[in-house]
Scaffold this active site. Sequence first.
Site, PDB file in Angstrom:
ATOM      1  CG  HIS A 155      -2.062  -0.919   1.018  1.00 58.97           C
ATOM      2  ND1 HIS A 155      -2.923  -0.815  -0.056  1.00 58.97           N
ATOM      3  CD2 HIS A 155      -2.475  -1.974   1.728  1.00 58.97           C
ATOM      4  CE1 HIS A 155      -3.817  -1.770   0.024  1.00 58.97           C
ATOM      5  NE2 HIS A 155      -3.575  -2.502   1.098  1.00 58.97           N
ATOM      6  CD  GLU A 205       0.894  -8.556 -21.765  1.00 56.64           C
ATOM      7  OE1 GLU A 205       1.457  -7.863 -20.908  1.00 56.64           O
ATOM      8  OE2 GLU A 205      -0.318  -8.803 -21.733  1.00 56.64           O
ATOM      9  CG  ASP A 209       3.615  -9.454 -18.275  1.00 57.88           C
ATOM     10  OD1 ASP A 209       4.188 -10.000 -17.318  1.00 57.88           O
ATOM     11  OD2 ASP A 209       2.463  -8.996 -18.201  1.00 57.88           O
ATOM     12  CB  CYS A 215       0.864   0.411 -22.072  1.00 54.63           C
ATOM     13  SG  CYS A 215       0.583  -1.356 -22.282  1.00 54.63           S
TER      14      CYS A 215
HETATM   15  C1  PEP Z   1       2.989  -4.917 -19.245  1.00 54.94           C
HETATM   16  O1  PEP Z   1       3.081  -6.139 -19.097  1.00 54.94           O
HETATM   17  O2  PEP Z   1       3.920  -4.202 -19.656  1.00 54.94           O
HETATM   18  C2  PEP Z   1       1.737  -4.208 -18.903  1.00 54.94           C
HETATM   19  C3  PEP Z   1       1.562  -2.948 -19.184  1.00 54.94           C
HETATM   20  O3  PEP Z   1       0.790  -4.905 -18.250  1.00 54.94           O
HETATM   21  P1  PEP Z   1       0.827  -5.241 -16.696  1.00 54.94           P
HETATM   22  O4  PEP Z   1       1.971  -4.491 -16.086  1.00 54.94           O
HETATM   23  O5  PEP Z   1      -0.501  -4.806 -16.170  1.00 54.94           O
HETATM   24  O6  PEP Z   1       1.025  -6.710 -16.710  1.00 54.94           O
HETATM   25 MG    MG Z   2       1.319  -7.375 -18.760  1.00 50.40          MG
END
Ligand code: PEP
Ligand code: MG
Length: 595
Positions: A192, A442, A466, A513
């Site tokens: 948290h 990913e 990922d 992302c």
């Molecule tokens: C990622 O894997 O880069 C991603 C944006 O998804 P998450 O971090 O939610 O797995």
């Molecule tokens: Mg991911």
Amino acid sequence: MRTVCGLATARGFAVGPVFVYRGDGDIPIPEYVVESGREGEELARLRRALNETKRDLESLVATLRARTGRADAKIFECHLMILEDSVLCRETEKHIREDRVNAEAAVRRTADRARSMFERMNDPYFRERVRDLDDVERRLLKNLLGFAANPHVELKTPSIVVADDLTPSETVQLPRALVLGFATNGGSATSHVALLARAMGIPAVTGLGDITALVEPGETILLDGTGGTVIVAPDASAIREFRDLVERQKEISEEAVTGAPAGTLRDGGRVKLYANLHPGAPLEDVKSLGARGVGLYRSEYLWLNKEAEPSEDEQYRAYREVVEFAKTLSSEASVTIRVLDIGGDKMVRGISQRGEVRQREANPFLGNRSIRYLLSNKAVFRTQLRAILRASVHGRVCILYPMISCIEELRQSAAVLADVRAQLDAEGVPYDRDVPVGAMIEVPSAAINAAALAKHVRFFSIGTNDLVQYTMAADRGNESVAHLYQPTNPAVLRLMRHVIDVAKKQGISVGVCGESAADPLVGVLWAAMGIDILSMSATYIPVMSKLFSKLTRADLDEYLAAVDAIGDEATGEETMARCREWMLSKIPDLDNIVF
Ligand code: PEP
Ligand code: MG
């Protein structure tokens, strides 16, 4: 001077005196046998304390909603759920009725049992929930014993809060204006303190081991939330350096959104800088930090802390809220809603308790997660797609499928979507008929076969968190293999290059992302490779925007050539060093911009 290394939990720098927060220790619990026939009185005491605790929590939720935003409030909404959990309540009452122990002892017995259950779960998310349980137990016991509910905090001057770990109550009850940073012995990426520190824009380093034993109250320390270190007993020049960094950091955040849209290059070119959001995330600052759209909406947060699936209407309301909000960001703004990405490090209570995912899996990161889960639980998938499509009439929505590893998954997902559309058509429910559908890249197989996948989608969003983990076979949350988790390893760079080139060639949009989008050296490298959108925590947009404003497209080409020249035998670290060297040659005051 001594540098203590931990986890870089929330970016930014802090200099200041130490405030050692020790909480209020363990509460001594009286334990006695209740006289026969007086169990009713003890049950009434318990009921009164439960009601009082409920009122405390409800008023905290209301205050936080008004003050800081939904993320903080959500934690205490979850505490209310724990407090009102019928199984826990019944068990406590049973201890009073059948074992004839006093209410305090009954509460402790119930909490101990629940705690050991959580601790046995081999899942960081659940282990972290022990802190929530501790917090609720503490409040309830205090009310039973007649203590004041709030921790007594003597924080009077701006300080760096050093603690063993912090419960959510403790974190939000610290006076925000006086907290310069957090440094804790424990804590993980899902803790948290991590979530709250990022939401509050306060730098934090967690997992420091024994930092509480290494510092004295009042002594000055330096905290680097970007690098994940704390400097104890700093010399005068290190203090000066950190003070400058803190000053610059303030100036850059204040400079955000003046003139050209975030991500505008010096020659007028552009890289779109979007925000990563999730249900419950605070929205207030996203606009002032310069985000022009929402590049990743992590819908799985709607499932967290829930026994039951969120209903279609509940989902629709959440999606509609973010879609309406995005319209205030820019005229181009879209919201990319990623369908339920559970499994791996993101376990969802109701689902895992039903045993459909993790309990039978030795290897949850490679298991029935994300799109695989949805395709084997089509009712969940359909409900979510219905909610997203219904929200699409309120603004520009894109649908994103996570963890795609092969073309069959895209075909099957398209069939489910077609079904859902037909159903909505039959019911006369309106939706945007042109909602773009995209795939997260990913998994290495998806990256390698990107050319085939590109024919089935309108955009790619590369999840580097990922992609790096699966390419390097290095768990993204495991400190002991962190040295192998290299976004600039030549193998990762090749995959990135390939996916971006394919997207360009086939005329579809491509974004990143993952966290690397907000890494100044790496994010710019993705832009140099041709990425259209970098989506990140909005806090990091001002720095990225400032960097881009100093570069032209020709600079980006030169940057890419410099990285290419280093070749496949370079280590990830060597490539990073080359990136930094080049960047410094172009932007000599780089270290004044980057935090
Ligand atoms: C990622 O894997 O880069 C991603 C944006 O998804 P998450 O971090 O939610 O797995
Ligand atoms: Mg991911």
